[in-house]
Design a protein around this motif. Structure first.
Motif: not given
Lengths: 342, 342
Positions: B76, B263, B229, B288, B281-282, B83, B79, B286
């Motif tokens: 889930f 951060r 993550r 930062n 992967l995406p 794919g 990604p 994306n």
DNA sequence: TAGTTTGCTGAGAGCGCTCTCAGCACCGGT
DNA sequence: ACCGGTGCTGAGAGCGCTCTCAGCAAACTA
């Protein structure tokens, strides 16, 4: 060593094929004594029924087909589909069904895939997502009265379609309503593909909420994307000159794109622009700042789709089943609630 | 109206069942004149072969099974699997195969799903991903000589396994090597699940690169996550006190978590800590800042898995097929290349 | 006691297709 | 004119199961 068949088990147990079949399918119609003998024979031979033969004889494959047209590769980028697939797979397991996946990217693939899914006798029923409403194959499914459930809201001009959907209008309404209640007035929207009912409905909810609070709908406060992050970025760029103080974005992916555009414009969220989006998929919680978003129950969507299909399979097409699942606003940092005095 | 069968077509065309079958399967063995007559009958009746009956008679279902154990819900959140599923679906289509998806979350589901996938005659072959190597069902697949392809690197103690994998060792090596060449010396690693070959291999590549450059491997510069993550966030927290100047993270998802931890510690990437991860992967592009990462060819992985399986189906299990796909370093901002003078 | 009813079992006819094999026409070679 | 190919076609036997139906014994009713 060849795989044992029913016949082999029957011989080993000294009974007929029919009796072995009964032990497997309707055990309580067989004398305990015989049943035990047969069960032993099954265990000893390691017998497993051949599902293909069973399907042919019973005219029931216990295979459910899931059709997803991979337009614009969104399967890959948006976590919506993985969640849906997962829940459908899980629900299929729970109901003893096998799941077949029909994805396609091109027109030729579509033709070929649909041919296999329809009328080949392979699947008992179909779950269809995100198909264009005037797709000829989709119409064929309807006409041939193949048991199926649509995920989403089909166009109203076709009657008697089973579907399950989330309350997109209501979700968009509460999102927009939330922003208005927080005191924002220049509330923009990044809408999504107006040729999808999902895109349409979310826009509808936005308009309804504005109207109910007598906030004027401004043309230049509405931009349209295609659900992708990149399109959200572009849409936000387009919106920036109109100086909105809040934006309702039609899905999380576009919201992360919008976030980037805002960041690059040296503005802050929610300080300069508040953001609320739709979906509550992982990117929402992981964004910086975390996104206030409308949660849609993706998991239940899949579960109910399967259960509805099973019901159709068991009890016939009539009456058509409709389910609309409620949505829920998940308040995080991006809307400015808490940091703001309305 | 009942579905027409071969028999119906045969009667309509005034030929035998066998001839109709030939027109469908081996058209060039039939006289043109007869063939046309049969084709017309097929078109007129709207005949479509029943795949179940065909499967039973030919002992070939043309169904490929894809088994994915959904441990830790990573299907889930990451990604990677979407794919992979997509590419496998596409390759199946291209080879005229139907794809069946076998996902499971719990032990009971596993038992049930494997029973359906193995020995029921439903699928011709299997593609298995990410299964624990000592899984009893996995061993059963091997023992029963069911045609299958493993995606990943199986443990070496089982011989003759077909597999396709990416070069994890090599990829981790170039990532680490890149950091060393940029002048970093306190290079930490957030490794992943050491009971997976993927986790092991990526760690191996890191160690190899350090060794080749005579950089010492420090215990407190290595933390372990589980590809998620959240675990990346935790691992980074654990690493921070050791003051690394760079971190190689075993996958993108964990890298985004690490990014957040950095951060929150008021440090910058790549200013204070450089980051390189694995997957591309995406989320990587994306993030930062955008992540420098090792790209693995997920799409080719799926395609080759299917093609290998088809080959096994056609030409038998021997010899075992192995494919290792090369990886590639994609340089973006997070490693500090460009902003740094080595 | 005879006549039902009930409960199980086995025989056998499919389900819709593939595939082997025999049969038949037609070819060229002798 | 005879013979061994060669090329197509049709008959029919499965593939492994389900499911109806007849058969039969035991249990019940009158």
């Amino acid at each position: 060593m060849k795989k044992p068949t029913l016949e082999d088990v029957a011989q080993a147990a000294g009974v007929s094929r029919a009796t072995v079949s009964r032990v497997i399918n309707t055990p309580d119609t067989v004398t305990p004594e015989l049943r035990v003998r047969v069960e032993q024979a099954i265990a000893q031979l390691g017998y497993q029924p051949n599902l293909v033969a069973r399907s042919l004889a019973s005219r029931r494959t216990n295979i459910l087909g899931l059709i997803i047209p991979c337009v614009a590769q969104s399967l890959f980028t948006d976590p919506y589909y993985p969640g849906l697939i997962q829940s459908i797979a899980q629900a299929s397991n729970a109901n003893g069904q096998t799941l077949s996946l029909f994805l396609f990217h091109t027109r030729e693939e579509e033709e070929q895939v649909y041919r296999r899914a329809i009328g080949s006798g392979l699947v008992d029923g179909l779950i269809v997502t995100a198909e264009e409403i005037d797709n000829p194959y989709f119409l064929e499914i309807v006409e041939r009265e193949i048991p199926f459930v649509y995920i989403g809201r089909p166009h109203t001009h076709i009657e008697h379609i089973n579907y399950v959907n989330v309350d997109n209008v209501g979700g968009a309404y509460i999102a927009t309503d939330h922003l208005i209640n927080l005191g924002y007035r220049r509330i923009a929207m990044i809408a999504a593909l107006m040729n999808t009912t999902t895109g349409l409905d979310r826009y509808q909810g936005y308009c309804d909420a504005l109207a109910d609070h007598a906030v004027a709908l401004e043309k230049d406060l509405v931009a349209v994307g295609d659900f992708s992050r990149e399109s959200g970025y572009q849409a936000m760029l387009q919106l920036l000159p109109a100086e909105p103080d809040a934006v309702f974005v039609a899905n999380d992916s576009m919201a992360t794109g919008a976030l980037q555009a805002i960041r690059e414009a040296k503005l802050t969220v929610p300080g300069d622009i508040a953001l609320v989006s739709f979906d509550d998929l992982p990117p929402a919680a992981n964004a910086n700042p975390p996104l206030t978003t409308v949660r849609q129950p993706v998991h239940r969507l899949g579960t109910i789709a399967v259960e509805t299909l099973i019901d159709v399979l068991a009890n016939g097409l009539e009456p058509a089943r409709h389910t609309i699942l409620p949505t829920e606003l998940v308040i995080r940092a991006s809307c400015g609630a808490g940091s703001r005095v309305p």
